[in-house]
Scaffold this active site. Structure first.
Site, PDB file in Angstrom:
ATOM      1  N   GLY A  13       0.838  -1.210   0.000  1.00 15.20           N
ATOM      2  CA  GLY A  13       0.000   0.000   0.000  1.00 15.20           C
ATOM      3  C   GLY A  13       0.866   1.250   0.000  1.00 15.20           C
ATOM      4  O   GLY A  13       2.091   1.186  -0.159  1.00 15.20           O
ATOM      5  N   ASP A  34       0.615  -8.876   1.597  1.00 16.83           N
ATOM      6  CA  ASP A  34      -0.480  -8.008   1.146  1.00 16.83           C
ATOM      7  C   ASP A  34      -1.412  -8.813   0.245  1.00 16.83           C
ATOM      8  O   ASP A  34      -0.950  -9.655  -0.526  1.00 16.83           O
ATOM      9  CB  ASP A  34       0.104  -6.817   0.357  1.00 16.83           C
ATOM     10  CG  ASP A  34      -0.824  -5.616   0.325  1.00 16.83           C
ATOM     11  OD1 ASP A  34      -0.431  -4.545   0.805  1.00 16.83           O
ATOM     12  OD2 ASP A  34      -1.959  -5.759  -0.179  1.00 16.83           O
ATOM     13  N   ASN A  35      -2.707  -8.556   0.366  1.00 17.32           N
ATOM     14  CA  ASN A  35      -3.648  -9.242  -0.543  1.00 17.32           C
ATOM     15  C   ASN A  35      -4.014  -8.369  -1.752  1.00 17.32           C
ATOM     16  O   ASN A  35      -4.877  -8.738  -2.542  1.00 17.32           O
ATOM     17  CB  ASN A  35      -4.918  -9.671   0.208  1.00 17.32           C
ATOM     18  CG  ASN A  35      -5.758  -8.489   0.650  1.00 17.32           C
ATOM     19  OD1 ASN A  35      -5.344  -7.335   0.517  1.00 17.32           O
ATOM     20  ND2 ASN A  35      -6.944  -8.764   1.171  1.00 17.32           N
ATOM     21  N   ASP A  59      -3.923 -12.997   2.471  1.00 16.63           N
ATOM     22  CA  ASP A  59      -4.860 -12.248   3.305  1.00 16.63           C
ATOM     23  C   ASP A  59      -4.430 -12.460   4.754  1.00 16.63           C
ATOM     24  O   ASP A  59      -4.408 -13.600   5.228  1.00 16.63           O
ATOM     25  CB  ASP A  59      -6.274 -12.805   3.060  1.00 16.63           C
ATOM     26  CG  ASP A  59      -7.327 -12.062   3.852  1.00 16.63           C
ATOM     27  OD1 ASP A  59      -6.962 -11.350   4.812  1.00 16.63           O
ATOM     28  OD2 ASP A  59      -8.509 -12.202   3.518  1.00 16.63           O
ATOM     29  N   SER A  76      -5.125  -2.796   5.922  1.00 14.57           N
ATOM     30  CA  SER A  76      -6.363  -2.112   6.298  1.00 14.57           C
ATOM     31  C   SER A  76      -7.022  -1.538   5.046  1.00 14.57           C
ATOM     32  O   SER A  76      -6.419  -1.520   3.971  1.00 14.57           O
ATOM     33  CB  SER A  76      -6.007  -0.976   7.267  1.00 14.57           C
ATOM     34  OG  SER A  76      -7.132  -0.295   7.719  1.00 14.57           O
ATOM     35  N   TYR A 146     -14.465   1.315  10.557  1.00 11.51           N
ATOM     36  CA  TYR A 146     -13.034   1.671  10.585  1.00 11.51           C
ATOM     37  C   TYR A 146     -12.630   2.104  11.998  1.00 11.51           C
ATOM     38  O   TYR A 146     -11.756   1.503  12.616  1.00 11.51           O
ATOM     39  CB  TYR A 146     -12.772   2.779   9.568  1.00 11.51           C
ATOM     40  CG  TYR A 146     -11.311   3.139   9.411  1.00 11.51           C
ATOM     41  CD1 TYR A 146     -10.404   2.243   8.853  1.00 11.51           C
ATOM     42  CD2 TYR A 146     -10.834   4.383   9.810  1.00 11.51           C
ATOM     43  CE1 TYR A 146      -9.053   2.577   8.706  1.00 11.51           C
ATOM     44  CE2 TYR A 146      -9.490   4.727   9.653  1.00 11.51           C
ATOM     45  CZ  TYR A 146      -8.608   3.823   9.107  1.00 11.51           C
ATOM     46  OH  TYR A 146      -7.282   4.160   8.955  1.00 11.51           O
ATOM     47  N   TYR A 160      -2.724  -8.202  24.705  1.00 13.49           N
ATOM     48  CA  TYR A 160      -1.582  -9.104  24.486  1.00 13.49           C
ATOM     49  C   TYR A 160      -0.373  -8.655  25.305  1.00 13.49           C
ATOM     50  O   TYR A 160       0.416  -9.479  25.771  1.00 13.49           O
ATOM     51  CB  TYR A 160      -1.237  -9.198  22.987  1.00 13.49           C
ATOM     52  CG  TYR A 160      -1.862 -10.426  22.362  1.00 13.49           C
ATOM     53  CD1 TYR A 160      -3.223 -10.476  22.095  1.00 13.49           C
ATOM     54  CD2 TYR A 160      -1.099 -11.556  22.074  1.00 13.49           C
ATOM     55  CE1 TYR A 160      -3.811 -11.617  21.553  1.00 13.49           C
ATOM     56  CE2 TYR A 160      -1.679 -12.697  21.530  1.00 13.49           C
ATOM     57  CZ  TYR A 160      -3.026 -12.728  21.271  1.00 13.49           C
ATOM     58  OH  TYR A 160      -3.604 -13.851  20.751  1.00 13.49           O
TER      59      TYR A 160
HETATM   60  N1  LIG Z   1      -2.537   7.282   5.048  1.00 15.82           N
HETATM   61  C1  LIG Z   1      -3.141   7.812   6.076  1.00 15.82           C
HETATM   62  O1  LIG Z   1      -3.445   9.007   6.094  1.00 15.82           O
HETATM   63  C2  LIG Z   1      -3.456   6.976   7.302  1.00 15.82           C
HETATM   64  C3  LIG Z   1      -4.012   7.631   8.410  1.00 15.82           C
HETATM   65  C4  LIG Z   1      -4.299   6.883   9.538  1.00 15.82           C
HETATM   66  C5  LIG Z   1      -4.021   5.541   9.580  1.00 15.82           C
HETATM   67  N2  LIG Z   1      -3.482   4.933   8.490  1.00 15.82           N
HETATM   68  C6  LIG Z   1      -3.240   3.487   8.582  1.00 15.82           C
HETATM   69  O2  LIG Z   1      -1.997   3.180   7.986  1.00 15.82           O
HETATM   70  C7  LIG Z   1      -2.085   1.910   7.332  1.00 15.82           C
HETATM   71  C8  LIG Z   1      -1.662   2.033   5.874  1.00 15.82           C
HETATM   72  O3  LIG Z   1      -2.543   2.937   5.225  1.00 15.82           O
HETATM   73  P1  LIG Z   1      -2.312   3.424   3.733  1.00 15.82           P
HETATM   74  O4  LIG Z   1      -2.679   4.848   3.702  1.00 15.82           O
HETATM   75  O5  LIG Z   1      -0.969   3.041   3.286  1.00 15.82           O
HETATM   76  O6  LIG Z   1      -3.435   2.601   2.973  1.00 15.82           O
HETATM   77  P2  LIG Z   1      -3.350   1.608   1.700  1.00 15.82           P
HETATM   78  O7  LIG Z   1      -4.752   1.255   1.362  1.00 15.82           O
HETATM   79  O8  LIG Z   1      -2.512   2.219   0.640  1.00 15.82           O
HETATM   80  O9  LIG Z   1      -2.581   0.349   2.304  1.00 15.82           O
HETATM   81  C9  LIG Z   1      -3.215  -0.698   2.996  1.00 15.82           C
HETATM   82  C10 LIG Z   1      -2.700  -2.002   2.437  1.00 15.82           C
HETATM   83  O10 LIG Z   1      -3.314  -3.098   3.157  1.00 15.82           O
HETATM   84  C11 LIG Z   1      -3.623  -4.119   2.221  1.00 15.82           C
HETATM   85  N3  LIG Z   1      -4.674  -4.972   2.795  1.00 15.82           N
HETATM   86  C12 LIG Z   1      -5.958  -4.631   3.080  1.00 15.82           C
HETATM   87  N4  LIG Z   1      -6.608  -5.680   3.613  1.00 15.82           N
HETATM   88  C13 LIG Z   1      -5.706  -6.703   3.684  1.00 15.82           C
HETATM   89  C14 LIG Z   1      -5.779  -8.035   4.149  1.00 15.82           C
HETATM   90  N5  LIG Z   1      -6.908  -8.538   4.661  1.00 15.82           N
HETATM   91  N6  LIG Z   1      -4.673  -8.814   4.070  1.00 15.82           N
HETATM   92  C15 LIG Z   1      -3.511  -8.317   3.553  1.00 15.82           C
HETATM   93  N7  LIG Z   1      -3.393  -7.056   3.094  1.00 15.82           N
HETATM   94  C16 LIG Z   1      -4.481  -6.248   3.165  1.00 15.82           C
HETATM   95  C17 LIG Z   1      -4.051  -3.362   0.968  1.00 15.82           C
HETATM   96  O11 LIG Z   1      -4.002  -4.140  -0.210  1.00 15.82           O
HETATM   97  C18 LIG Z   1      -3.048  -2.213   0.963  1.00 15.82           C
HETATM   98  O12 LIG Z   1      -1.893  -2.549   0.232  1.00 15.82           O
HETATM   99  C19 LIG Z   1      -3.513   1.425   7.504  1.00 15.82           C
HETATM  100  O13 LIG Z   1      -3.579   0.534   8.598  1.00 15.82           O
HETATM  101  C20 LIG Z   1      -4.268   2.687   7.814  1.00 15.82           C
HETATM  102  O14 LIG Z   1      -5.430   2.424   8.568  1.00 15.82           O
HETATM  103  C21 LIG Z   1      -3.196   5.619   7.341  1.00 15.82           C
END
Ligand SMILES: NC(=O)c1ccc[n+]([C@@H]2O[C@H](COP(=O)([O-])OP(=O)(O)OC[C@H]3O[C@@H](n4cnc5c(N)ncnc54)[C@H](O)[C@@H]3O)[C@@H](O)[C@H]2O)c1
Length: 315
Positions: A13, A34-35, A59, A76, A146, A160
Protein backbone atom coordinates in the site's frame (compact mmCIF):
# COMPACT_ATOMS: atom_id res chain seq x y z
CA UNK A 1 18.41 -3.17 11.41
CA UNK A 2 21.01 -5.01 9.31
CA UNK A 3 19.99 -8.67 9.14
CA UNK A 4 16.83 -8.21 11.21
CA UNK A 5 13.72 -9.97 9.91
CA UNK A 6 10.75 -7.63 9.49
CA UNK A 7 7.20 -8.40 8.38
CA UNK A 8 5.15 -5.51 6.99
CA UNK A 9 1.47 -6.33 6.45
CA UNK A 10 -0.18 -4.02 3.94
CA UNK A 11 3.33 -3.46 2.55
CA UNK A 12 2.13 -2.98 -1.03
CA UNK A 13 0.00 0.00 0.00
CA UNK A 14 0.89 3.68 0.17
CA UNK A 15 2.56 3.88 3.60
CA UNK A 16 3.59 0.23 3.72
CA UNK A 17 5.59 0.43 0.50
CA UNK A 18 7.58 3.47 1.70
CA UNK A 19 8.22 1.70 4.98
CA UNK A 20 9.39 -1.48 3.19
CA UNK A 21 11.70 0.66 1.06
CA UNK A 22 13.26 2.38 4.09
CA UNK A 23 13.73 -0.94 5.91
CA UNK A 24 15.31 -2.57 2.84
CA UNK A 25 17.73 0.37 2.61
CA UNK A 26 18.59 -0.11 6.29
CA UNK A 27 19.63 -3.70 5.52
CA UNK A 28 16.69 -5.50 7.12
CA UNK A 29 15.24 -8.66 5.56
CA UNK A 30 11.76 -7.50 4.71
CA UNK A 31 8.73 -9.66 4.00
CA UNK A 32 5.82 -7.73 2.58
CA UNK A 33 2.45 -9.45 3.06
CA UNK A 34 -0.48 -8.01 1.15
CA UNK A 35 -3.65 -9.24 -0.54
CA UNK A 36 -3.55 -6.28 -2.97
CA UNK A 37 -7.12 -5.22 -2.12
CA UNK A 38 -6.20 -1.51 -2.11
CA UNK A 39 -2.44 -1.72 -2.69
CA UNK A 40 -0.57 -2.63 -5.85
CA UNK A 41 2.51 -4.49 -7.05
CA UNK A 42 3.56 -1.31 -8.82
CA UNK A 43 4.26 0.28 -5.40
CA UNK A 44 6.89 -2.39 -4.62
CA UNK A 45 8.07 -3.31 -8.14
CA UNK A 46 11.42 -1.55 -7.55
CA UNK A 47 12.05 -3.74 -4.47
CA UNK A 48 11.14 -7.06 -6.05
CA UNK A 49 14.62 -8.00 -7.31
CA UNK A 50 16.42 -7.22 -4.01
CA UNK A 51 17.78 -10.17 -2.09
CA UNK A 52 16.57 -8.76 1.23
CA UNK A 53 12.96 -8.25 0.08
CA UNK A 54 10.22 -10.80 -0.52
CA UNK A 55 6.52 -10.49 -1.30
CA UNK A 56 3.79 -12.78 -0.04
CA UNK A 57 0.36 -12.41 -1.62
CA UNK A 58 -1.84 -13.37 1.31
CA UNK A 59 -4.86 -12.25 3.30
CA UNK A 60 -3.60 -11.52 6.83
CA UNK A 61 -7.00 -12.64 8.15
CA UNK A 62 -6.22 -16.16 6.91
CA UNK A 63 -2.69 -16.50 8.29
CA UNK A 64 0.39 -14.65 9.42
CA UNK A 65 3.87 -16.20 9.14
CA UNK A 66 6.16 -16.53 12.19
CA UNK A 67 9.85 -15.99 12.90
CA UNK A 68 10.24 -12.20 12.71
CA UNK A 69 12.14 -9.76 14.93
CA UNK A 70 9.63 -7.04 14.08
CA UNK A 71 6.07 -7.00 12.74
CA UNK A 72 4.41 -3.84 11.44
CA UNK A 73 0.69 -4.36 10.98
CA UNK A 74 -0.66 -1.88 8.42
CA UNK A 75 -3.09 -4.01 6.37
CA UNK A 76 -6.36 -2.11 6.30
CA UNK A 77 -8.93 -0.36 4.09
CA UNK A 78 -8.40 3.26 5.16
CA UNK A 79 -10.19 5.46 2.62
CA UNK A 80 -13.67 6.58 3.85
CA UNK A 81 -15.43 6.16 0.48
CA UNK A 82 -13.91 2.70 0.23
CA UNK A 83 -14.48 1.43 3.78
CA UNK A 84 -18.08 2.63 3.89
CA UNK A 85 -18.67 0.56 0.75
CA UNK A 86 -17.27 -2.64 2.30
CA UNK A 87 -17.59 -2.30 6.07
CA UNK A 88 -17.33 -6.00 7.00
CA UNK A 89 -14.11 -6.46 5.02
CA UNK A 90 -12.80 -3.32 6.74
CA UNK A 91 -13.32 -4.70 10.25
CA UNK A 92 -11.44 -7.96 9.68
CA UNK A 93 -7.76 -6.91 9.25
CA UNK A 94 -8.00 -4.88 12.48
CA UNK A 95 -9.49 -7.79 14.41
CA UNK A 96 -8.78 -11.27 12.98
CA UNK A 97 -5.78 -10.08 10.94
CA UNK A 98 -4.27 -8.33 13.96
CA UNK A 99 -4.98 -11.38 16.14
CA UNK A 100 -2.95 -13.50 13.70
CA UNK A 101 -0.08 -10.98 13.84
CA UNK A 102 -0.14 -10.83 17.65
CA UNK A 103 -0.07 -14.65 17.87
CA UNK A 104 2.93 -14.66 15.55
CA UNK A 105 4.61 -12.00 17.72
CA UNK A 106 3.84 -13.97 20.90
CA UNK A 107 5.34 -17.19 19.50
CA UNK A 108 8.46 -15.57 18.01
CA UNK A 109 8.98 -12.85 20.63
CA UNK A 110 8.65 -10.12 17.98
CA UNK A 111 8.15 -6.41 18.54
CA UNK A 112 4.79 -5.46 17.00
CA UNK A 113 3.92 -1.97 15.76
CA UNK A 114 0.22 -1.43 15.09
CA UNK A 115 -0.70 1.28 12.59
CA UNK A 116 -3.75 2.82 14.22
CA UNK A 117 -5.41 6.10 13.33
CA UNK A 118 -6.49 9.52 14.55
CA UNK A 119 -10.01 8.26 13.80
CA UNK A 120 -9.99 6.52 17.20
CA UNK A 121 -10.62 10.02 18.58
CA UNK A 122 -13.74 10.45 16.39
CA UNK A 123 -15.12 14.00 16.44
CA UNK A 124 -12.74 15.12 19.20
CA UNK A 125 -13.65 18.09 21.38
CA UNK A 126 -10.11 18.48 22.67
CA UNK A 127 -7.84 20.07 20.03
CA UNK A 128 -4.87 19.56 19.65
CA UNK A 129 -5.74 16.02 20.69
CA UNK A 130 -3.37 14.26 23.11
CA UNK A 131 -3.09 10.49 23.48
CA UNK A 132 -4.91 10.49 26.85
CA UNK A 133 -8.12 11.72 25.17
CA UNK A 134 -10.53 8.77 25.03
CA UNK A 135 -12.41 9.74 21.90
CA UNK A 136 -15.93 10.64 20.82
CA UNK A 137 -16.92 7.98 18.32
CA UNK A 138 -20.35 6.88 17.06
CA UNK A 139 -20.13 3.09 17.60
CA UNK A 140 -22.84 2.27 15.04
CA UNK A 141 -22.39 5.02 12.43
CA UNK A 142 -21.12 4.50 8.88
CA UNK A 143 -17.52 5.22 9.92
CA UNK A 144 -17.64 2.79 12.86
CA UNK A 145 -16.37 -0.15 10.78
CA UNK A 146 -13.03 1.67 10.59
CA UNK A 147 -12.96 3.72 13.82
CA UNK A 148 -14.24 1.01 16.11
CA UNK A 149 -12.19 -1.77 14.54
CA UNK A 150 -9.06 0.34 15.10
CA UNK A 151 -10.16 0.95 18.70
CA UNK A 152 -10.70 -2.80 19.11
CA UNK A 153 -7.26 -3.35 17.56
CA UNK A 154 -5.63 -1.05 20.10
CA UNK A 155 -7.43 -2.86 22.95
CA UNK A 156 -6.31 -6.22 21.55
CA UNK A 157 -2.68 -5.04 21.42
CA UNK A 158 -2.84 -3.84 25.04
CA UNK A 159 -4.46 -7.15 26.07
CA UNK A 160 -1.58 -9.10 24.49
CA UNK A 161 0.86 -6.87 26.34
CA UNK A 162 -0.94 -7.34 29.70
CA UNK A 163 -1.62 -11.07 29.39
CA UNK A 164 1.41 -12.34 27.45
CA UNK A 165 3.93 -9.51 27.74
CA UNK A 166 4.10 -9.02 23.95
CA UNK A 167 6.11 -5.89 23.08
CA UNK A 168 3.47 -3.80 21.28
CA UNK A 169 3.57 -0.15 20.21
CA UNK A 170 0.68 1.81 18.73
CA UNK A 171 1.05 4.65 16.21
CA UNK A 172 -2.02 6.89 15.95
CA UNK A 173 -1.49 8.15 12.43
CA UNK A 174 -3.08 11.44 11.33
CA UNK A 175 -3.81 12.20 7.66
CA UNK A 176 -0.73 11.41 5.61
CA UNK A 177 -0.18 12.08 1.92
CA UNK A 178 2.43 11.79 -0.82
CA UNK A 179 3.41 9.85 -3.93
CA UNK A 180 1.93 6.35 -4.39
CA UNK A 181 -1.48 7.29 -3.03
CA UNK A 182 -4.25 5.64 -5.01
CA UNK A 183 -4.92 7.59 -8.21
CA UNK A 184 -8.51 6.43 -8.73
CA UNK A 185 -10.49 9.58 -7.98
CA UNK A 186 -13.60 7.69 -6.90
CA UNK A 187 -12.29 6.11 -3.69
CA UNK A 188 -9.34 8.41 -3.24
CA UNK A 189 -8.72 10.33 -0.06
CA UNK A 190 -9.04 14.10 -0.04
CA UNK A 191 -5.57 15.14 -1.28
CA UNK A 192 -5.31 12.74 -4.26
CA UNK A 193 -8.94 13.47 -5.15
CA UNK A 194 -8.39 17.24 -5.16
CA UNK A 195 -5.13 16.93 -7.12
CA UNK A 196 -6.64 14.73 -9.82
CA UNK A 197 -9.70 16.99 -10.13
CA UNK A 198 -7.47 20.08 -10.31
CA UNK A 199 -5.14 18.56 -12.91
CA UNK A 200 -8.17 17.65 -15.05
CA UNK A 201 -9.64 21.14 -14.52
CA UNK A 202 -12.79 19.41 -13.26
CA UNK A 203 -14.81 20.73 -10.31
CA UNK A 204 -13.12 20.09 -6.95
CA UNK A 205 -15.66 18.31 -4.74
CA UNK A 206 -15.79 19.44 -1.11
CA UNK A 207 -18.01 17.54 1.34
CA UNK A 208 -19.97 19.85 3.68
CA UNK A 209 -19.11 23.54 4.03
CA UNK A 210 -15.35 22.95 3.79
CA UNK A 211 -14.68 24.53 7.18
CA UNK A 212 -13.73 21.18 8.70
CA UNK A 213 -9.98 21.01 9.32
CA UNK A 214 -7.21 18.41 8.99
CA UNK A 215 -3.47 18.44 9.77
CA UNK A 216 -1.56 16.70 7.01
CA UNK A 217 1.81 14.98 7.24
CA UNK A 218 4.12 14.23 4.30
CA UNK A 219 4.95 10.56 3.83
CA UNK A 220 8.73 10.80 4.39
CA UNK A 221 8.11 12.37 7.81
CA UNK A 222 5.56 9.70 8.68
CA UNK A 223 7.92 6.87 7.76
CA UNK A 224 10.62 8.38 10.00
CA UNK A 225 8.07 8.58 12.83
CA UNK A 226 6.99 4.95 12.39
CA UNK A 227 10.62 3.79 12.41
CA UNK A 228 11.32 5.88 15.50
CA UNK A 229 8.43 4.20 17.30
CA UNK A 230 9.43 0.73 16.08
CA UNK A 231 13.04 1.08 17.20
CA UNK A 232 12.78 3.14 20.40
CA UNK A 233 12.56 1.75 23.89
CA UNK A 234 8.83 2.31 24.22
CA UNK A 235 7.07 -0.98 24.86
CA UNK A 236 3.33 -0.48 25.37
CA UNK A 237 3.34 3.16 24.26
CA UNK A 238 0.68 4.87 22.18
CA UNK A 239 1.98 7.82 20.15
CA UNK A 240 0.31 10.38 17.89
CA UNK A 241 2.14 10.91 14.58
CA UNK A 242 0.95 13.73 12.34
CA UNK A 243 1.42 17.23 11.03
CA UNK A 244 0.84 20.32 13.14
CA UNK A 245 -0.27 22.67 10.32
CA UNK A 246 -4.06 22.68 10.66
CA UNK A 247 -5.87 23.71 7.47
CA UNK A 248 -9.54 23.83 6.47
CA UNK A 249 -10.63 21.70 3.53
CA UNK A 250 -11.68 24.77 1.56
CA UNK A 251 -8.22 26.32 2.10
CA UNK A 252 -6.69 23.03 0.99
CA UNK A 253 -8.78 23.04 -2.20
CA UNK A 254 -7.64 26.59 -2.97
CA UNK A 255 -3.99 25.77 -2.25
CA UNK A 256 -4.09 22.77 -4.60
CA UNK A 257 -5.78 24.93 -7.26
CA UNK A 258 -2.96 27.46 -6.92
CA UNK A 259 -0.15 24.89 -7.00
CA UNK A 260 -1.60 23.15 -10.08
CA UNK A 261 -2.54 26.45 -11.83
CA UNK A 262 -5.95 24.88 -12.30
CA UNK A 263 -9.13 26.50 -13.61
CA UNK A 264 -11.32 24.11 -11.57
CA UNK A 265 -14.34 25.47 -9.75
CA UNK A 266 -15.07 24.30 -6.20
CA UNK A 267 -18.42 22.62 -5.62
CA UNK A 268 -20.04 21.48 -2.39
CA UNK A 269 -21.49 18.01 -1.80
CA UNK A 270 -23.54 16.91 1.22
CA UNK A 271 -21.48 16.58 4.40
CA UNK A 272 -20.34 13.08 5.32
CA UNK A 273 -22.09 11.62 8.34
CA UNK A 274 -19.99 11.85 11.55
CA UNK A 275 -17.18 13.65 9.72
CA UNK A 276 -14.91 15.18 12.43
CA UNK A 277 -15.03 19.01 12.45
CA UNK A 278 -11.41 19.51 13.47
CA UNK A 279 -8.39 17.27 13.54
CA UNK A 280 -5.00 18.24 14.90
CA UNK A 281 -2.64 16.08 16.95
CA UNK A 282 -0.77 16.96 20.09
CA UNK A 283 2.61 15.46 19.17
CA UNK A 284 4.47 16.23 22.42
CA UNK A 285 5.00 12.53 23.09
CA UNK A 286 6.51 11.94 19.63
CA UNK A 287 8.72 15.02 20.11
CA UNK A 288 10.02 13.49 23.35
CA UNK A 289 11.06 10.45 21.30
CA UNK A 290 12.98 12.83 19.02
CA UNK A 291 10.52 13.01 16.11
CA UNK A 292 8.82 15.98 14.50
CA UNK A 293 7.64 16.54 10.93
CA UNK A 294 9.87 18.74 8.79
CA UNK A 295 8.21 18.99 5.34
CA UNK A 296 5.78 21.93 5.02
CA UNK A 297 2.36 21.32 3.48
CA UNK A 298 3.21 23.56 0.51
CA UNK A 299 6.47 21.68 -0.22
CA UNK A 300 4.91 18.25 0.31
CA UNK A 301 1.99 19.09 -1.95
CA UNK A 302 4.35 20.33 -4.67
CA UNK A 303 6.24 17.01 -4.56
CA UNK A 304 2.99 15.05 -4.59
CA UNK A 305 1.54 17.05 -7.49
CA UNK A 306 4.73 16.49 -9.49
CA UNK A 307 4.38 12.73 -8.97
CA UNK A 308 0.67 12.75 -9.91
CA UNK A 309 1.44 14.74 -13.06
CA UNK A 310 3.99 12.16 -14.21
CA UNK A 311 1.97 9.15 -13.13
CA UNK A 312 -1.31 10.34 -14.65
CA UNK A 313 0.33 11.65 -17.84
CA UNK A 314 -0.79 15.25 -17.16
CA UNK A 315 1.14 18.15 -18.69
N1 LIG B 1 -2.54 7.28 5.05
C1 LIG B 1 -3.14 7.81 6.08
O1 LIG B 1 -3.45 9.01 6.09
C2 LIG B 1 -3.46 6.98 7.30
C3 LIG B 1 -4.01 7.63 8.41
C4 LIG B 1 -4.30 6.88 9.54
C5 LIG B 1 -4.02 5.54 9.58
N2 LIG B 1 -3.48 4.93 8.49
C6 LIG B 1 -3.24 3.49 8.58
O2 LIG B 1 -2.00 3.18 7.99
C7 LIG B 1 -2.09 1.91 7.33
C8 LIG B 1 -1.66 2.03 5.87
O3 LIG B 1 -2.54 2.94 5.23
P1 LIG B 1 -2.31 3.42 3.73
O4 LIG B 1 -2.68 4.85 3.70
O5 LIG B 1 -0.97 3.04 3.29
O6 LIG B 1 -3.43 2.60 2.97
P2 LIG B 1 -3.35 1.61 1.70
O7 LIG B 1 -4.75 1.25 1.36
O8 LIG B 1 -2.51 2.22 0.64
O9 LIG B 1 -2.58 0.35 2.30
C9 LIG B 1 -3.22 -0.70 3.00
C10 LIG B 1 -2.70 -2.00 2.44
O10 LIG B 1 -3.31 -3.10 3.16
C11 LIG B 1 -3.62 -4.12 2.22
N3 LIG B 1 -4.67 -4.97 2.80
C12 LIG B 1 -5.96 -4.63 3.08
N4 LIG B 1 -6.61 -5.68 3.61
C13 LIG B 1 -5.71 -6.70 3.68
C14 LIG B 1 -5.78 -8.04 4.15
N5 LIG B 1 -6.91 -8.54 4.66
N6 LIG B 1 -4.67 -8.81 4.07
C15 LIG B 1 -3.51 -8.32 3.55
N7 LIG B 1 -3.39 -7.06 3.09
C16 LIG B 1 -4.48 -6.25 3.16
C17 LIG B 1 -4.05 -3.36 0.97
O11 LIG B 1 -4.00 -4.14 -0.21
C18 LIG B 1 -3.05 -2.21 0.96
O12 LIG B 1 -1.89 -2.55 0.23
C19 LIG B 1 -3.51 1.42 7.50
O13 LIG B 1 -3.58 0.53 8.60
C20 LIG B 1 -4.27 2.69 7.81
O14 LIG B 1 -5.43 2.42 8.57
C21 LIG B 1 -3.20 5.62 7.34
Amino acid sequence: MRGKRVLVTGGAGFLGSWLCEALVEMGAHVTCLDNLSTGSIENIAHLMGKENFSFLKEDVCKSCPEGFDYIVHGASIPSPDDYMRRPVETMLPNSIGLLNCLESARKSDSVLLYMSTSEVYGDADLIPTPEHYWGRVNPIGPRSCYDESKRFGEALCMSYLREYGVDVRIARIFNTYGPRMDLSARYARVIPRFIIQALRNEPITVHGDGRQTRSFCYVSDMVKGLLKLLLSDCKGEVVNLGGEEEISIIELANLIKELTSSSSSIIFLPAREDDPRRRKPDISRAKNLGWRPSVTLRDGLALTIEWFRKKGGFK
